[in-house]
Structure formats: structure tokens, C-alpha cells
Design a protein around this motif. Structure first.
Motif, PDB file in Angstrom:
ATOM      1  N   TYR A 123      15.897  12.152  18.076  1.00 54.88           N
ATOM      2  CA  TYR A 123      15.148  11.957  19.317  1.00 54.88           C
ATOM      3  C   TYR A 123      14.406  10.626  19.393  1.00 54.88           C
ATOM      4  O   TYR A 123      13.940  10.098  18.392  1.00 54.88           O
ATOM      5  CB  TYR A 123      14.100  13.064  19.469  1.00 54.88           C
ATOM      6  N   GLN A 124      14.331  10.130  20.626  1.00 57.33           N
ATOM      7  CA  GLN A 124      13.369   9.113  21.004  1.00 57.33           C
ATOM      8  C   GLN A 124      12.448   9.769  22.027  1.00 57.33           C
ATOM      9  O   GLN A 124      12.684  10.908  22.450  1.00 57.33           O
ATOM     10  CB  GLN A 124      14.067   7.882  21.590  1.00 57.33           C
ATOM     11  N   ASP A 127      13.782  11.508  25.148  1.00 59.88           N
ATOM     12  CA  ASP A 127      14.616  12.692  24.927  1.00 59.88           C
ATOM     13  C   ASP A 127      13.821  13.988  25.040  1.00 59.88           C
ATOM     14  O   ASP A 127      14.404  15.075  25.143  1.00 59.88           O
ATOM     15  CB  ASP A 127      15.277  12.624  23.547  1.00 59.88           C
ATOM     16  N   TYR A 200      12.596   7.568  14.934  1.00 61.69           N
ATOM     17  CA  TYR A 200      11.736   7.565  16.128  1.00 61.69           C
ATOM     18  C   TYR A 200      10.996   6.234  16.249  1.00 61.69           C
ATOM     19  O   TYR A 200      10.443   5.723  15.269  1.00 61.69           O
ATOM     20  CB  TYR A 200      10.740   8.720  16.047  1.00 61.69           C
ATOM     21  N   THR A 201      10.992   5.672  17.448  1.00 63.81           N
ATOM     22  CA  THR A 201      10.283   4.422  17.707  1.00 63.81           C
ATOM     23  C   THR A 201       8.887   4.729  18.245  1.00 63.81           C
ATOM     24  O   THR A 201       8.764   5.365  19.294  1.00 63.81           O
ATOM     25  CB  THR A 201      11.039   3.557  18.733  1.00 63.81           C
TER      26      THR A 201
END
Length: 245
Positions: A123-124, A127, A200-201
Motif C-alpha cells: 500500500y501507499q 490505496d 510505504y512513502t
């Protein structure tokens, strides 16, 4: 006899000075592992920011007195004079700078997302659109998530433990919090039933600093001088390194 009298007088003066040593009341929270938490063996506050505050107090020839409260109550306690300084995993944000003054930054990091341990998704942030997610009340992450306006709901919690419980039980899709705090807790407690979202960012990074009242610029100057000396000597790096930071 004269020399002895002088020695006794000097000892009494030293004792009097020690007994009058000023307290430095430090606001901390117990949910900020490894920045601030309670040692289960001693039941006393501990962590990187606790050690840092204690070192600063010693440098200022003051006695640290730690006052434990919820994260969201720290700034109100500082504003009302219940504490002298906040030493927690608190970001020095522009919004907070409007009501308190911050010291020189002592550490920086970003947010992280966590999901159920058996969630195989990658996920990001986007999402999680349309999902119910959680964050700790009073944190910058909560404000940032709400500002996005893409979630079904951003539930606010008093503690990270409560967020992890609801993620593990499937009550919310994901939780968001301080990366070093979440990573440390999961590493120390593999049975929590949650995991970090790999890749993840972060929404952004922030700088951790101590906070003092705007009415106390003298204390801020002293705290900054103490931090500068610890940076120079390497003591600051040692304090954070002790907790894997």
C-alpha cells in the motif's frame, strides 16, 4: 578551630545550595516508545527523550521531575505552567510554534502505516481511500490524514496500543504513527498482530524538539546551549543510539 568552623560553614552552605536546587518539571507520555515510556521493572519513565531531559537538567544544575500525561495534554500542561518543558517524540510544527517555542531539533523521522499481520497487500497512502484508518489524537499525522479527505473515517485514539488493537481486530484497515515508535513496538512485541507496510512513502518528515513556554525564553536559551554542547561532545548521538535510533 577557626579552620574547622570554616569547613563546617562551607559544608552547610553546600548542603543548603543542594537542597534549594530548582526542579525542572518535564512533561512526557508513556506511549512514545522508544522516545518516552515506562520501564516495567522500575515503573519509572524512560526512553531517549527522558534521558535527554535528564542530561539537560543535570547540565543546568537542576533536578528533573517527570510528569506523565497523554500526548494531547502535553501542550495545555505547558501553557498553564504545570510543566516547564516537553520532552517527547513531538514534531516542531508551524501550528505548534504558534503556541509554544521549540528547541534546536534533536531528531527527525516520518510516519509509517501498519496493517494486520496477515494482510499481504502493498500500500501507499492513496490505496487506503474509502477505508477507516486510525491515528493518535493530537499528532500531526492525524491532522494530515484528515486534511486528505479521502478516507471513510479517520478515527482518533488516545494511544498507539488502542490503534494496533483495532487494526488487529479488523475494526480499521490501517493505522498511522511515528515510524521509530511503531517499528520498535512491533520488534519488541511480535504477537501484536500487526506489521509495517513495506515500501510505504511517508506523508512527510518532521523534526523532534523539546518545547518550552513562550513566556520562558531564558529556559529555551539554556536548553539550546545544553543541546549544542551535547552535539559537540557526541553525547546526543549516544543517547539516541542507546534506543536504536
Amino acid at each position: 578551630m577557626k579552620l574547622r568552623s570554616l569547613a563546617i560553614a562551607g559544608a552547610l552552605a553546600l548542603c543548603a545550595a543542594q537542597s534549594q536546587a530548582e526542579d525542572l518539571t518535564v512533561g512526557v507520555t508513556t506511549t512514545g516508545v522508544p522516545f518516552t515510556f515506562v520501564d516495567t521493572a522500575t515503573q519509572q519513565p524512560t526512553g531517549a527523550m527522558v534521558d535527554l531531559a535528564a542530561a539537560i537538567a543535570e547540565d543546568l544544575q537542576m533536578t528533573p521531575d517527570f510528569a506523565v500525561s497523554q500526548f494531547s495534554a502535553l501542550i495545555p500542561a505547558l501553557q498553564t505552567g504545570k510543566i516547564d518543558v516537553i520532552s517527547a517524540g513531538m514534531f516542531a510544527t508551524d501550528k505548534r510554534k504558534e503556541v509554544v517555542d521549540f528547541s534546536t531539533p534533536v531528531y527527525s523521522y516520518g510516519d509509517v502505516a501498519f496493517v494486520k499481520a496477515d494482510d499481504a497487500g502493498s500500500y501507499q497512502l492513496e490505496d487506503f481511500a474509502g477505508e477507516v484508518v486510525g491515528a493518535q489524537i493530537g499528532t500531526t499525522f492525524a491532522d494530515q490524514l484528515q486534511a486528505k479527505g479521502i478516507f471513510s473515517e479517520v478515527k482518533l485514539y488516545d494511544s498507539l496500543v488502542d490503534i494496533m488493537r483495532d487494526v488487529q481486530l479488523g475494526r480499521i484497515k490501517a493505522g498511522f504513527g511515528d515510524k521509530p515508535i511503531i517499528a520498535y513496538q512491533i520488534a519488541q512485541n511480535p504477537n501484536l498482530g500487526v506489521k509495517l507496510v513495506e515500501g510505504y512513502t511517508p506523508m512527510g518528515t518532521g523534526e523532534v524538539a523539546l518545547a518550552v513556554s513562550k513566556e520562558n525564553p531564558e529556559l529555551l536559551e539554556k536548553v539550546n546551549a545544553s543541546i549544542a554542547e551535547m552535539e559537540k561532545s557526541g553525547e546526543l548521538a549516544e543517547i539516541f543510539g542507546k534506543y536504536g535510533l
